[in-house]
Design an enzyme around this catalytic site. Structure first.
Site: not given
Lengths: 478, 486
Positions: B79, B154, B178
């Site tokens: 990420k 996210s 997330s």
């Protein structure tokens, strides 16, 4: 009208740890800009602080030395404001649970002891330094982050001081405590000790405090005192005219010797304090406090009193000795060799300090050692060398760190007390100074002094003056 | 193609047995990325050259019978809010465009030590603020099961990449769900470790007291493997626990016989999608069949969780994001007069709307005069939420509930309604507030064919038990084997 001046002081002292508060970077002063930095103290994305235990313990030490109540639960808070020298745009500081609260320090003004209360003592990180280019109109400034993250102790006094003299005494006393405890080098010229003053006036006899003015940019103790005097008269003039004092922050202009407004209360920043989530709270137990307590030496004021009482030194002399812990320690080390407090005190505050001043020496790295000074004093006491010779030897000891005995032997400085030897010198001097002899016989007493001088010169200062004096008189009169 | 649908553990076996070469695997992987990712849009940056170099090195090691790490040759996506030395790390924000970190996050260091291959950086909601990966400044990631739908967020880039078989594993991060929520929406496994289980050093902070890095994988065993690597003490993170890391694969097949499974009534109320409810109910039946005892429990303060979260997380975010000022790195606005304008314009132009909204909310909650009413009060309620869990975990082994109240929604459906968007995390946020670990595993599909996630929560540092409970279900079902059509 007469007003009472009310002064409180905020002191920032950089702690003398080797590394920064939240990372392993060096705290050494004077390095090339941005050479003592890492992702943590630069506030790079993703970094986290880790507390320097030594710095925390130094702060704890200061809080204990300043008689604070130690918060058994303490933590760090973030203080938010934007400034280019503050890498994260928040400073890791303490606000809700300060390390130490409700302390005090004693100061001495005109032989009167006064307690100044401490509001709190807490630990925080230092900011970087802005460098503004010298060419006017430059459209940039530079930042040096070497200093960013250096551990900083903030000591906030209560508004307990009433005049510049007390403030001066407070600053000196506090500096001495920080030096005695070894937690800061207190070099004002390097910015490792800084003061901010808050000053307010009230009518004499009134309880309620007037609106306070916070004074920043005080670069020396002298500035602090000047600013207080300036503010006192500025505020009293305003009050005399019936005007109100506004609560504000002012900057001291050192060149023009006046204060100028920086911001009013309305413009005061909202620091949006909240607990630093990246660090765990500290729980301080009795054991930890005790172990720190043990590392605190006798503090200056107590030491001075002990010197006066135990060694019968004058208040002034004792004051000079304790002014620097190194001197006071030196003094006490000498006494371990031979108990002659007044003699050592004189050597230290007169001769040692003069040599240090003249030769611009660093008192922290003196070559002469206490036991050596003691040997010198013993040699004088035994009559091995004269006082005059001793000064010469002392000067050499300061330069080389050699043993006094070695210097005396090397330079053949042993005092001549042998009457036969002195007699020979006397005969020589008498023979070559017939005029002086005449003068003496005519009753001119200063001729004796002249002859004494000649003898000392001839003996290269080694002749025992007492013996010379007696022999000379008997020879001249006999 | 077949090669890429294997799990990490399967591919590791093949690599170690010299059945395949890592460089061939990497080559095939990038070919598929080039084919599939223009649709899925999961990657922000690829690390192709370095990945090939690393692959060659591992092949060499294996050829020479040199000992290799636990993740030898396994392609992993990261990420883009986790710092990677030398690889741009943007947080999907314009303000960090071209920002190249000078250091590796702790977890990246661990991955490298275990010979994993970092294949690229994945998309996210800007600074991890969002539940759909639509708040990225660069691209909108799509759900591999339906390209018109969001992957969740996210960590939507990471979960979409794993679901699309263009990464064997990925790292995500959580502040309020997330990892788990997008894992549920993409039909993969996502785990949020106990707060303090994994070092946050190098994770670009959003809400420091909530943030955790965690694994995203194709199944429970791969998740356990990745967690074993990234968990553990790090001297750079003071909030990271000094608790030994077990081998999470060991004993993972212990089953759930005699386990007490708590089902919180508050998690099955209004707003829960019927398909999700049905899938979770079925899952509970399976657990019962496997010998677990299902008990109803109550977490009475659940209703305050979202409110508390948006005060605490935003307050911390407002402070964490203060450093992005254009002074030392990142985006700086041009032609500014003076420092104030530089700050103002750099931040106005550099941050997206959702980030600005949260900074403002956070600053408000911390302002003098409001601190007590908001931040302090929220912190107290947070403690009550934590106590709810402490209480129930005295009586049960785990909680089982939905991960997300709804399956993947359509792109654009919720962007104009932040409050509705915030409710996507209603079942995941309590774990972040209380620090407990949670995992989402695939447990079915909606009528429209979108994945549904089952959430398992245990007490702090009970990840091993949590994985065991998750594996018991996975072993009985084949939802985790489903593949999207791309």
């Amino acid at each position: 009208m007469d007003y009472e001046v009310v002064i409180g002081l905020e002191t920032h002292a950089e702690l003398s740890t080797i590394t920064k508060l939240f990372c392993g970077c060096s705290t050494k002063f004077g390095a090339e800009p941005n050479t003592q930095v890492c992702p943590v103290c630069l506030g790079m994305p993703g970094v986290l602080p880790v507390v320097n235990k030594k710095a925390f313990e130094y702060a704890l030490k200061a809080a204990i030395a300043l008689n604070c109540t130690i918060n058994r639960y303490t933590n760090f808070d973030r203080k938010s404001y934007y400034y280019p020298d503050l890498p994260k745009n928040y400073q890791i500081s303490q606000n809700y649970y300060n390390l130490g609260i409700d302390g005090y320090m004693t100061i001495e003004v005109n032989n009167v002891i006064k307690k100044i209360r401490m509001h709190n003592v807490h630990l925080e990180e230092e900011a970087g330094k802005l460098i503004h280019p010298e060419n006017a109109g430059a459209d940039y400034s530079l930042v040096d982050f070497n200093r960013a993250g250096v551990p900083l102790l903030e000591i906030v006094s209560c508004p307990d001081m009433r005049n510049a003299t007390e403030v001066e005494s407070y600053m000196h006393a506090l500096k001495k405590i920080l030096l005695y405890t070894g937690i800061s080098d207190c070099k004002m010229q390097e910015g490792s000790l800084r003061f901010e003053a808050s000053i307010s006036l009230r009518k004499i006899g009134e309880e309620k405090l007037g609106n306070r003015v916070e004074m920043k940019n005080l670069n020396s103790m002298k500035s602090v005192l000047k600013a207080i005097e300036y503010e006192t008269s500025r505020q009293s003039e305003l009050l005399d005219r019936g005007e109100k004092i506004e609560r504000e922050t002012r900057l001291w202009d050192e060149i023009r010797e006046r204060s100028v407004r920086m911001r009013s209360k309305e413009e005061a920043q909202d620091y949006r304090y909240f607990p630093e989530p990246d660090l765990l709270p500290f729980v301080i137990d009795e054991k930890w406090i005790c172990s720190i307590q043990e590392t605190i030496p006798e503090l200056p004021l107590e030491r001075k009193q002990r010197f006066v009482e135990t060694f019968q030194l004058s208040d002034y002399d004792a004051g000079l000795l304790i002014e620097d812990k190194i001197l006071a320690d030196f003094f006490e080390e000498c006494l371990k060799e031979v108990n002659l407090p007044k003699v050592f005190c004189n050597w230290i505050i007169n001769d040692l300090l003069r040599e240090v001043k003249e030769k611009k020496l660093d008192i922290t790295s003196l070559k002469i050692k206490p036991d050596q000074l003691a040997s010198l004093v013993i040699m004088i006491d035994k009559g091995t060398i004269s006082n005059t010779i001793a000064k010469e030897v002392f000067s050499e000891m300061i330069d080389t760190g050699k043993e006094p005995k070695a210097i005396v032997e090397e330079k053949k400085l042993v005092q001549i007390s042998d009457e036969g030897q002195i007699s020979e010198i006397l005969d020589k001097v008498i023979a070559s100074n017939p005029n002086a002899i005449e003068d003496y016989k005519k009753g001119k007493k200063n001729a004796l002094a002249f002859l004494m001088g000649q003898v000392m010169k001839e003996s290269k200062g080694k002749a025992n003056p007492k013996v010379v004096n007696e022999l000379l008189k008997s020879k001249l009169e006999g | 193609m077949k090669l890429l649908s294997f799990t990490a553990l399967q591919i590791r076996r093949k690599i170690l047995a010299r059945e395949i070469r890592t460089s061939d695997l990497i080559k095939e992987l990038y070919e598929r990325i080039n084919k599939v990712d223009p649709d899925v849009q999961s990657f922000l940056a690829l690390n192709e050259k370095a990945a090939f170099d690393a692959a060659k090195e591992i092949d060499q090691k294996i050829a020479n019978s040199v000992k290799v790490g636990l993740l030898a040759g396994i392609p992993i996506a990261i990420k883009d809010n986790i710092c990677t030395e030398g690889i741009a790390t943007t947080c999907a924000s314009k303000i960090l465009r071209n920002f190249i970190p000078p250091y590796d996050a702790f977890v990246i260091k661990r991955l490298k030590e275990e010979d994993a291959i970092i294949i690229g950086k994945t998309n996210l909601d800007e600074f991890a603020m969002g539940s759909s990966t639509e708040n990225s400044s660069y691209k909108i990631t799509r759900n591999p099961y339906n390209l018109n739908c969001v992957p969740g967020g996210s960590s939507g880039g990471s979960t979409a990449a794993v679901a699309a078989d263009i990464a064997f594993m990925a790292l995500g991060s959580e502040t309020g769900g997330s990892i788990r929520q997008p894992a549920a929406l993409c039909g993969v496994v996502g785990l949020k470790p106990t707060y303090g289980r994994v070092s946050r050093y190098g994770l670009i902070a959003f809400g420091s007291s909530l943030d955790q890095i965690g694994p995203v994988a194709k199944d429970v065993c791969d998740t356990a493997l990745l967690l074993s690597v990234i968990a553990g003490k790090d001297k750079h993170d003071s909030t990271c626990a000094d608790i030994g890391v077990p081998d999470y694969l060991k004993g993972i097949d212990g089953g759930v016989k005699g386990f007490r499974v708590g089902v919180p009534v508050e998690y099955f109320g209004k707003g829960l999608d019927d398909d999700v409810r049905t899938a979770v109910d079925k899952a509970l039946k399976i657990y019962e069949k496997l010998g677990a005892k299902i008990v109803e429990v109550s977490l009475p303060h659940t209703e305050y969780a979202v409110a508390v979260y948006y005060i605490v997380a935003n307050a911390e975010a407002s402070s964490n994001l203060a450093r992005f000022d254009g002074v030392r790195y990142g985006f700086r606005s041009n032609d500014v007069k003076g420092i104030d304008e530089m700050y103002c314009r750099s931040r106005s132009e550099g941050f997206g709307n959702e980030v600005k909204r949260r900074i403002m909310l956070g600053n408000y909650a911390l302002s003098s005069g409001y601190y007590d009413a908001y931040y302090l009060k929220a912190s107290k309620v947070r403690n009550l939420i934590k106590k709810d869990f402490d209480e129930v975990f005295k009586k049960i082994d785990c909680i089982i509930c939905p991960t997300s109240p709804v399956p993947a929604f359509e792109i654009g459906e919720r962007v104009n309604n932040p409050l509705e968007m915030y409710l996507s995390d209603i079942y995941t946020i309590p774990a972040n507030l209380s620090g407990i670990p949670g995992i989402s595993i695939p447990c079915g599909f909606s009528k429209k064919g979108l994945p549904i996630g089952l959430q398992i929560l245990t007490n702090c540092f009970e990840e091993a038990k949590m994985l065991q409970i998750a594996y018991a279900f996975e072993r009985e079902t084949d939802f985790h084997l489903a593949k999207p059509k791309l």
